[in-house]
Write an enzyme that holds these catalytic residues in place. Structure first.
Site, PDB file in Angstrom:
ATOM      1  N   PHE A 246       0.807  -1.223   0.000  1.00 11.17           N
ATOM      2  CA  PHE A 246       0.000   0.000   0.000  1.00 11.17           C
ATOM      3  C   PHE A 246       0.841   1.275   0.000  1.00 11.17           C
ATOM      4  O   PHE A 246       0.360   2.339   0.366  1.00 11.17           O
ATOM      5  CB  PHE A 246      -0.962   0.016   1.185  1.00 11.17           C
ATOM      6  CG  PHE A 246      -1.697  -1.269   1.401  1.00 11.17           C
ATOM      7  CD1 PHE A 246      -2.591  -1.748   0.456  1.00 11.17           C
ATOM      8  CD2 PHE A 246      -1.477  -2.033   2.536  1.00 11.17           C
ATOM      9  CE1 PHE A 246      -3.256  -2.943   0.641  1.00 11.17           C
ATOM     10  CE2 PHE A 246      -2.144  -3.235   2.725  1.00 11.17           C
ATOM     11  CZ  PHE A 246      -3.034  -3.694   1.776  1.00 11.17           C
ATOM     12  N   ILE A 471       2.052  -6.569  -5.582  1.00 14.35           N
ATOM     13  CA  ILE A 471       1.790  -6.439  -4.148  1.00 14.35           C
ATOM     14  C   ILE A 471       0.389  -6.949  -3.793  1.00 14.35           C
ATOM     15  O   ILE A 471      -0.184  -6.571  -2.779  1.00 14.35           O
ATOM     16  CB  ILE A 471       1.983  -4.981  -3.689  1.00 14.35           C
ATOM     17  CG1 ILE A 471       1.034  -4.023  -4.419  1.00 14.35           C
ATOM     18  CG2 ILE A 471       3.417  -4.552  -3.877  1.00 14.35           C
ATOM     19  CD1 ILE A 471       1.072  -2.597  -3.884  1.00 14.35           C
ATOM     20  N   GLY A 472      -0.106  -7.831  -4.665  1.00 13.51           N
ATOM     21  CA  GLY A 472      -1.443  -8.376  -4.468  1.00 13.51           C
ATOM     22  C   GLY A 472      -2.448  -7.810  -5.441  1.00 13.51           C
ATOM     23  O   GLY A 472      -3.631  -8.168  -5.420  1.00 13.51           O
ATOM     24  N   LEU A 636      -8.817  -4.395 -18.092  1.00 11.51           N
ATOM     25  CA  LEU A 636      -8.181  -5.549 -18.726  1.00 11.51           C
ATOM     26  C   LEU A 636      -8.603  -6.870 -18.111  1.00 11.51           C
ATOM     27  O   LEU A 636      -8.640  -7.894 -18.793  1.00 11.51           O
ATOM     28  CB  LEU A 636      -6.658  -5.406 -18.652  1.00 11.51           C
ATOM     29  CG  LEU A 636      -6.076  -4.124 -19.260  1.00 11.51           C
ATOM     30  CD1 LEU A 636      -4.563  -4.160 -19.224  1.00 11.51           C
ATOM     31  CD2 LEU A 636      -6.571  -3.923 -20.696  1.00 11.51           C
ATOM     32  N   THR A 640      -9.748  -9.074 -11.289  1.00 14.11           N
ATOM     33  CA  THR A 640      -8.718  -8.431 -10.472  1.00 14.11           C
ATOM     34  C   THR A 640      -9.035  -6.947 -10.274  1.00 14.11           C
ATOM     35  O   THR A 640      -8.737  -6.375  -9.222  1.00 14.11           O
ATOM     36  CB  THR A 640      -7.330  -8.584 -11.117  1.00 14.11           C
ATOM     37  OG1 THR A 640      -7.341  -8.036 -12.440  1.00 14.11           O
ATOM     38  CG2 THR A 640      -6.920 -10.047 -11.184  1.00 14.11           C
ATOM     39  N   LYS A 707      -6.297   2.975 -17.463  1.00 14.55           N
ATOM     40  CA  LYS A 707      -5.874   4.109 -16.639  1.00 14.55           C
ATOM     41  C   LYS A 707      -5.292   3.708 -15.289  1.00 14.55           C
ATOM     42  O   LYS A 707      -4.638   4.519 -14.636  1.00 14.55           O
ATOM     43  CB  LYS A 707      -7.062   5.053 -16.406  1.00 14.55           C
ATOM     44  CG  LYS A 707      -7.487   5.812 -17.652  1.00 14.55           C
ATOM     45  CD  LYS A 707      -8.592   6.790 -17.299  1.00 14.55           C
ATOM     46  CE  LYS A 707      -8.911   7.727 -18.453  1.00 14.55           C
ATOM     47  NZ  LYS A 707      -9.944   8.722 -18.098  1.00 14.55           N
ATOM     48  N   GLU A 711      -5.698   3.143  -6.919  1.00 19.12           N
ATOM     49  CA  GLU A 711      -5.984   4.246  -6.000  1.00 19.12           C
ATOM     50  C   GLU A 711      -7.450   4.681  -6.010  1.00 19.12           C
ATOM     51  O   GLU A 711      -8.018   5.002  -4.966  1.00 19.12           O
ATOM     52  CB  GLU A 711      -5.116   5.455  -6.363  1.00 19.12           C
ATOM     53  CG  GLU A 711      -3.899   5.641  -5.493  1.00 19.12           C
ATOM     54  CD  GLU A 711      -2.742   4.742  -5.886  1.00 19.12           C
ATOM     55  OE1 GLU A 711      -1.781   4.626  -5.103  1.00 19.12           O
ATOM     56  OE2 GLU A 711      -2.781   4.149  -6.969  1.00 19.12           O
TER      57      GLU A 711
END
Length: 744
Positions: A246, A471-472, A636, A640, A707, A711
């Site tokens: 994070f 990072i996951g 995409l 996820t 994009k 976040e």
């Protein structure tokens, strides 16, 4: 145009999922070699002062303890600040572990105990006796706000607030309707599930293989090389799996320095893990105090926006965030004044945490917009639509794309916003007050330069690599998809490698730019392989592709087919065999198209709708529904991508209701430095979350049109919940988190 197998946009399962759920995925503290030593960090008990005496005799007497490193016996290392400055460092003088006897923050590492076992090192660390010359720390932002100053030039990418446009103060004074309020958000700590750790393998030839919890293996490698006077070839940093970060892994943390120092001095392999308590002794989201003043006409047209923010930084670096700029960008207004300042405190330097700056700044703006809606007597959604910005007034540029109107519309329809009764305390469910609130979210859509390498073997197996991180977020999976789609291969035949400093250069994994940056490099390098394959296929005896051009063929299921006559094809294996090529290897650097991109403002947007239920007697709040509508360009992998937004919303719930690192101002120490007292949302706190991806086509942001979504999922969530709480209770709470005591 050459067509491919159309894998992009499909909800493919995580390619690394089985490794993670079976425990085969290995993290930084799980790599073992014979003779591995263990280090334990001794942390400062004061926040400001000097070490008068450091007695290690009792600790050294413990069986199995080999050495205790302190500022008194550390090796001589690099002298200049530039050697300690990493890729994500702000301006200033970076912290140097064990540099001297000066204490600059609570929990500062002051010694490293190295022993044969972790238990022995930890016990010995408790026996290190330290005498301090203690001074009173200054850690209260509000008490020192008069010392606020404009930050010096900071890290790359920082945009200071734009110059004022119009006359905001005069426009505010004459506005028919005004809101002028102060909002605050506390320090938060990242608290990923995996704590920071570094394992240094001391090879027989003196080379170092370093397993580090990091979001940038090459950033860590460069830091080690500069600080310890090593060539990049002498250090290899690996981080194949990261258990959440994070932003906490964007900079090399002090356990990396200590582990490498110990390994080099002892000429042994060493591991240094941090405890959960020590996870509160480096970067954090900074405390921020903001003033937002809005002026509007009686019909809700914005006439003035003033947004001022004061944030904290350390004594040794100027950590800066983009907090207020969003207020000049999100809504149409001709009179805007924005201001951002820092106050130096006796804390460690803050570090980026998911949506840094935006998550605080947009929270304050969107709560103020909600207050304005009530004063004007207008629906909060209608107020936002009335002041919708068709152009970025900060930079006087058009948006590369902006489907925020569609986010508002689709989110409101899914949520049922039209059924909302406007008056506070007007909706109930039995004894519980029900509130509906909404807010807007925004984040930058950025692309960095990145490199990738692709190797296609004659058996049709493809290996693509770049030194990025996962990072996951799903980097392994999405990069595999991009490569497989570009070359028309089954996902099972593609392997993506990352987290290794020896791989092609990549930026740190952050800012929601990984897919945009590394994904563009993966696409570009696979296109180079595709071109070579096509030339080989044309030369196959009797090839149906002999007279075709590249834009007339499709790469599908391991074959190159004529798009208009799919039955006529050449297999990839056949093309390579005929050309007597055992493998095709390409490497490329993908650069942002700045002449094209710089003409536009590139952002992701969201509309967040939240429902809360508040117990009138106890003041407890439950977030019962959230609808998050996202305009993030091309998605995409919906699976996820949805996970990213879900995680952001959950964190937004925590920001609104629970998360706060509580500082004892007398001691200068965070007191709730554990997961028992640092509250984060658990399963019982998380109910229905509905994610909508609005269709958005953007050919400007990058060749993929994606994009980035890491976040945007959190931005606006805290504001939507805070606004819903006001709608439920009629009480406006402007300082986060909104805990029950603030509602009683």
């Amino acid at each position: 145009m050459t067509t491919t197998s159309n894998l992009l946009g499909k909800p493919i399962n995580r390619v690394d999922g089985r490794l993670k759920v079976t425990g085969e995925a290995k993290y930084a503290a799980e790599f073992n070699v014979p003779g591995l030593l263990h280090g334990f960090v001794v942390s400062s008990a004061i926040a400001k002062g000097r070490i008068k005496k450091l007695d290690t005799r009792e600790a050294l007497a413990i069986p199995g303890v080999l050495h205790i490193f302190t500022h008194e016996n550390r090796p001589r290392l690099a002298w200049f600040d530039r050697s300690y400055r990493d890729e994500d460092a702000p301006s200033g003088s970076p912290f140097r572990p064990l540099y001297d006897d000066k204490i600059v923050y609570s929990g500062q590492p002051i010694a490293l105990v190295v022993a044969e076992t972790l238990e022995g090192a930890r016990y010995a660390a408790s026996l290190v006796r330290v005498e301090y010359d203690s001074h009173s720390p200054e850690t209260d932002l509000r008490a020192r706000r008069e010392e606020a100053y404009e930050p010096r030039e900071g890290k790359g990418g920082y945009e200071p607030p734009p110059k004022p446009r119009g006359h905001a103060d005069k426009a505010l004074a004459r506005a028919a309707v005004r809101v002028d309020a102060e909002y605050s958000s506390p320090v938060e700590h990242h608290n990923p599930m995996e704590m920071h750790a570094t394992t240094v393998i001391y090879e027989t030839d003196g080379m170092l293989t370093v397993y580090d919890k990091t979001q940038g293996v090459q950033n860590s490698q460069q830091y080690i090389s500069k600080v310890f006077h090593l060539s990049p070839e002498e250090v290899r940093v690996r981080s194949p799996f990261v258990g959440g970060a994070f932003g906490s892994g964007l900079r090399p943390q002090y356990q990396l320095f200590l582990a490498v120092m110990a390994a080099r001095e002892l000429k042994r392999s060493v591991r240094v893990p941090l405890t959960r308590q020590q996870m509160f002794t480096f970067g954090h989201r900074p405390e921020t105090v903001q003033r937002v003043a809005l002026g509007a006409s009686s019909d809700g047209t914005l006439e003035a926006i003033i947004h001022e923010a004061i944030s904290e930084t350390s004594r040794f670096e100027d950590y800066i965030e983009v907090v207020v700029n969003w207020s000049g960008l999100l809504y149409q207004c001709d009179n805007v004044r924005l201001d951002y300042k820092l106050v130096q405190l006796d804390n460690y330097t803050p570090i980026d945490m998911r949506a840094p700056g935006a998550v605080q700044g947009v929270y304050a703006l969107e709560c103020a917009m909600d207050e304005l809606a009530y004063k004007v007597g207008m629906d909060p959604l209608e107020l936002r639509l009335k002041n919708y910005a068709e152009r970025d007034q900060n930079q006087d540029k058009p948006f590369s794309s902006k489907e925020l109107r569609a986010c508002y519309r689709q989110g409101a329809e899914r949520f049922g916003w039209a059924r909302r009764t406007p008056a506070p305390r007007s909706m109930r469910d039995g004894k519980q007050l029900v509130g509906w609130g909404m807010a807007t979210g925004i984040w930058e859509a950025m692309q960095q330069q990145a490199s990738a390498k692709a190797v296609l073997s004659i058996d049709g197996k493809l290996i693509v690599s770049s030194a990025t991180a996962d990072i996951g977020t799903g980097t392994y999976t999405v990069m595999t998809q991009i490569a497989a789609d570009t070359l028309g291969l089954p996902v099972e035949d593609v392997t993506f490698k990352l987290g290794d400093s020896s791989l092609p250069k990549s930026p740190v994994e952050g800012g929601s730019w990984t897919v945009s940056s590394v994904g563009s490099a993966v696409k570009a390098v696979c296109e180079k392989v595709r071109e070579r394959l096509f030339q080989l296929a044309r030369k196959v005896r009797g090839s149906p592709l002999a007279k075709a051009s590249l834009d007339e063929v499709s790469f599908v299921e391991g074959h190159i087919r004529l798009t208009k006559e799919p039955s006529r094809a050449v297999s990839l294996t056949e093309a390579m065999r005929h050309g007597e090529v055992l493998s095709i290897e390409e490497e490329t650097l993908a650069l942002p198209n700045m002449p094209k991109q710089s003409r536009f403002t590139r952002c992701t947007h969201s509309a967040v709708f939240a429902e809360v239920k508040v117990d009138e007697d106890l003041g407890t709040v439950k977030v019962t529904r959230v609808v998050s509508a996202i305009a993030g360009g091309r998605v995409l992998n919906p699976k996820t991508a949805r996970s990213q937004i879900l995680g952001g919303v959950v964190w937004g719930i925590g920001m609104a209701l629970e998360e706060e690192s509580a500082m004892d101002q007398k001691l200068g120490r965070f007191m709730n430095h554990n997961l028992a007292e640092y509250h984060v949302p658990v399963n019982a706190d998380v109910q229905d979350i509905d994610v909508i991806f609005v269709e958005e086509d953007d050919s400007i942001v990058n060749p993929l049109g994606a994009k980035g979504l890491g976040e945007i999922g959190i931005v606006g969530v805290a504001a939507a919940i805070a606004n819903a709480i006001f709608h439920a209770t009629g009480r406006r709470v402007r300082n986060l988190p909104i805990t029950p005591d603030k509602l009683l």
